[in-house]
Design a protein around this motif. Structure first.
Motif, PDB file in Angstrom:
ATOM      1  N   GLN A  67       0.820  -1.214   0.000  1.00  0.00           N
ATOM      2  CA  GLN A  67       0.000   0.000   0.000  1.00  0.00           C
ATOM      3  C   GLN A  67       0.858   1.271   0.000  1.00  0.00           C
ATOM      4  O   GLN A  67       0.341   2.377   0.145  1.00  0.00           O
ATOM      5  N   GLY A  68       2.158   1.088  -0.133  1.00  0.00           N
ATOM      6  CA  GLY A  68       3.053   2.236  -0.146  1.00  0.00           C
ATOM      7  C   GLY A  68       3.387   2.786   1.227  1.00  0.00           C
ATOM      8  O   GLY A  68       3.876   3.917   1.344  1.00  0.00           O
ATOM      9  N   ILE A  69       3.140   1.994   2.270  1.00  0.00           N
ATOM     10  CA  ILE A  69       3.441   2.422   3.648  1.00  0.00           C
ATOM     11  C   ILE A  69       4.696   1.696   4.118  1.00  0.00           C
ATOM     12  O   ILE A  69       4.740   0.459   4.124  1.00  0.00           O
ATOM     13  N   LEU A 110      -3.379   1.775  10.102  1.00  0.00           N
ATOM     14  CA  LEU A 110      -3.549   0.320  10.173  1.00  0.00           C
ATOM     15  C   LEU A 110      -4.870  -0.110   9.528  1.00  0.00           C
ATOM     16  O   LEU A 110      -4.941  -1.165   8.890  1.00  0.00           O
ATOM     17  N   ALA A 111      -5.891   0.712   9.674  1.00  0.00           N
ATOM     18  CA  ALA A 111      -7.200   0.373   9.115  1.00  0.00           C
ATOM     19  C   ALA A 111      -7.144   0.202   7.601  1.00  0.00           C
ATOM     20  O   ALA A 111      -7.940  -0.551   7.024  1.00  0.00           O
ATOM     21  N   SER A 112      -6.190   0.876   6.948  1.00  0.00           N
ATOM     22  CA  SER A 112      -6.093   0.777   5.496  1.00  0.00           C
ATOM     23  C   SER A 112      -5.582  -0.580   5.048  1.00  0.00           C
ATOM     24  O   SER A 112      -5.636  -0.915   3.863  1.00  0.00           O
ATOM     25  N   LEU A 113      -5.080  -1.392   5.990  1.00  0.00           N
ATOM     26  CA  LEU A 113      -4.585  -2.729   5.664  1.00  0.00           C
ATOM     27  C   LEU A 113      -5.676  -3.790   5.773  1.00  0.00           C
ATOM     28  O   LEU A 113      -5.465  -4.930   5.366  1.00  0.00           O
ATOM     29  N   LYS A 114      -6.831  -3.408   6.317  1.00  0.00           N
ATOM     30  CA  LYS A 114      -7.883  -4.412   6.535  1.00  0.00           C
ATOM     31  C   LYS A 114      -8.397  -5.002   5.224  1.00  0.00           C
ATOM     32  O   LYS A 114      -8.483  -6.232   5.077  1.00  0.00           O
ATOM     33  N   ASP A 115      -8.730  -4.167   4.263  1.00  0.00           N
ATOM     34  CA  ASP A 115      -9.269  -4.680   3.003  1.00  0.00           C
ATOM     35  C   ASP A 115      -8.254  -5.559   2.269  1.00  0.00           C
ATOM     36  O   ASP A 115      -8.612  -6.663   1.810  1.00  0.00           O
ATOM     37  N   PRO A 116      -6.982  -5.134   2.139  1.00  0.00           N
ATOM     38  CA  PRO A 116      -5.999  -6.009   1.490  1.00  0.00           C
ATOM     39  C   PRO A 116      -5.796  -7.326   2.240  1.00  0.00           C
ATOM     40  O   PRO A 116      -5.623  -8.376   1.616  1.00  0.00           O
ATOM     41  N   LEU A 117      -5.838  -7.266   3.569  1.00  0.00           N
ATOM     42  CA  LEU A 117      -5.664  -8.484   4.359  1.00  0.00           C
ATOM     43  C   LEU A 117      -6.824  -9.440   4.147  1.00  0.00           C
ATOM     44  O   LEU A 117      -6.622 -10.648   3.943  1.00  0.00           O
ATOM     45  N   PHE A 118      -8.034  -8.910   4.184  1.00  0.00           N
ATOM     46  CA  PHE A 118      -9.198  -9.764   3.999  1.00  0.00           C
ATOM     47  C   PHE A 118      -9.270 -10.309   2.567  1.00  0.00           C
ATOM     48  O   PHE A 118      -9.726 -11.440   2.347  1.00  0.00           O
ATOM     49  N   ALA A 119      -8.830  -9.524   1.598  1.00  0.00           N
ATOM     50  CA  ALA A 119      -8.808  -9.999   0.212  1.00  0.00           C
ATOM     51  C   ALA A 119      -7.802 -11.135   0.055  1.00  0.00           C
ATOM     52  O   ALA A 119      -8.070 -12.129  -0.648  1.00  0.00           O
ATOM     53  N   LEU A 120      -6.663 -11.019   0.720  1.00  0.00           N
ATOM     54  CA  LEU A 120      -5.662 -12.083   0.667  1.00  0.00           C
ATOM     55  C   LEU A 120      -6.188 -13.344   1.342  1.00  0.00           C
ATOM     56  O   LEU A 120      -6.010 -14.457   0.834  1.00  0.00           O
TER      57      LEU A 120
END
Length: 347
Positions: free
Chosen positions: A175-177, A187-197
């Motif tokens: 996510q560029g972080i 941290l909340a911005s990682l939720k969607d990528p984590l759930f997609a994975l």
């Protein structure tokens, strides 16, 4: 015969072939390989007793429950050296007797191994949490982009290493972080990528289970894997490989030091010096439990061309430039990261 330093000669004089002296080391599993320990035992006429542990918290608990002098050597995650120093568990090392001048510059890691100008540990081995895969089952070009993992192409063919720090670190980089910039706010911005994975994966499992699934073909990709997963399997399954995608990977590193209160600090120091010597480094790099890159670049003169190829020796300058260290969250952020991980597991 090579001339030994006076300290080593003194130790030899005191030791007997019947192992009158013993050295107690609290270590990771790679140090339990007899091929690593035996040369030191033979040289110094001592017995090295190794106890394996997993996770810094477990190692610190063992030290807390032990008597002063019970342990002589400690292997620990490099990012946790400061924690051990603050707890009074590590003794100062003589920096002028360490081989750090021969290290890959990025692996001296003074910010981790020193405190207030004093050295308490030395890096011994490193590697990467990144993407491991079967190159006959996936398109290797896809593995250069983490976005391909949740594109739908590999749904049901992925294992996720069940450790929140490296996987969330990888997702943050995607996510560029930067890993050092993960905060409670982003941290909340990682939720969607984590759930997609997670939705694309077949399993979230420990190292052994994920490694076994990759080796047997149950899955074709392991997120969080690296050379430490595939190298030990290379002889039996040369189709397994790993790479660092364009977004980058995480670099893990382990350090070794002398336990404060050791009754034989000179012998313990000799063990640290042996482990970080080119010969010790080559044996540690290819230990039977797991492989990893040696911190001492001169180990390359001891490793075979085949071993260096498996470790991707020639690609290290590029890998080191693109890898970041583990996130080091404070207590509140660590709790939030674990809560997010638990939510993913239960989803």
């Amino acid at each position: 015969m090579a001339r030994l330093p006076l300290t080593a000669l003194g130790l030899l004089a005191l030791a007997s072939p019947s192992y009158a002296q013993e050295l107690n080391a609290l270590v990771w599993c790679d140090h339990t390989d007899p091929a690593l320990v035996a040369p030191f035992e033979e040289k110094f006429g001592v017995k090295v007793n190794v106890k394996e542990y997993e996770g810094t918290a477990a190692g610190m608990a063992i030290l807390d429950q032990s008597q002063p002098g019970d342990w002589d050597v400690l292997v620990i995650d490099a990012v946790d050296v400061g924690r051990a120093v603050d707890a009074g568990k590590l003794a100062e090392l003589p920096a002028d007797q360490l081989a750090t001048g021969d290290f890959f510059p990025e692996l001296v890691m003074a910010e981790n191994n020193t405190r207030d100008g004093k050295t308490y540990a030395v890096t011994e081995k490193f590697g990467y949490n990144t993407i491991a895969y079967d190159k006959t089952k996936v398109d290797p070009a896809d593995m250069e982009d983490m976005a391909s993992l949740s594109s739908g192409k590999y749904d049901g063919r992925i294992a996720i290493y069940d450790y929140y720090l490296p996987v969330l670190g990888l997702l943050a980089m995607g996510q560029g972080i930067a890993t050092k910039d993960i905060t409670a706010d982003n941290l909340a911005s990682l939720k969607d990528p984590l759930f997609a994975l997670k939705a694309a994966s077949k399993q979230v499992s420990d190292v052994v289970s994920a490694q076994t699934a990759l080796a047997t073909g149950e899955v074709d990709i392991m997120v969080g894997g690296g050379e430490w997963v595939t190298a030990v399997l290379a002889a039996d399954n040369p189709n397994l490989d790993w790479t660092i995608p364009k977004q980058g990977g995480l670099r893990w590193a382990q350090s070794i030091g002398v336990v404060a209160g050791s009754t034989q600090p000179d012998l313990a120091l000799e063990f640290v010096k042996y482990i970080t010597s080119p010969e010790g480094q080559a044996r540690l790099a290819t230990a039977s439990c797991y492989w990893g890159m040696p911190a001492n670049a001169k180990a390359g003169e001891v490793l075979t061309p085949e071993q260096k190829a498996v470790l991707r020796w020639d690609e290290q300058p590029d890998f080191l430039a693109r890898a970041q260290l583990y996130p080091i969250p404070d207590a509140a952020l660590d709790t939030a990261m674990q809560d997010l991980w638990t939510e993913m597991l239960q989803n």
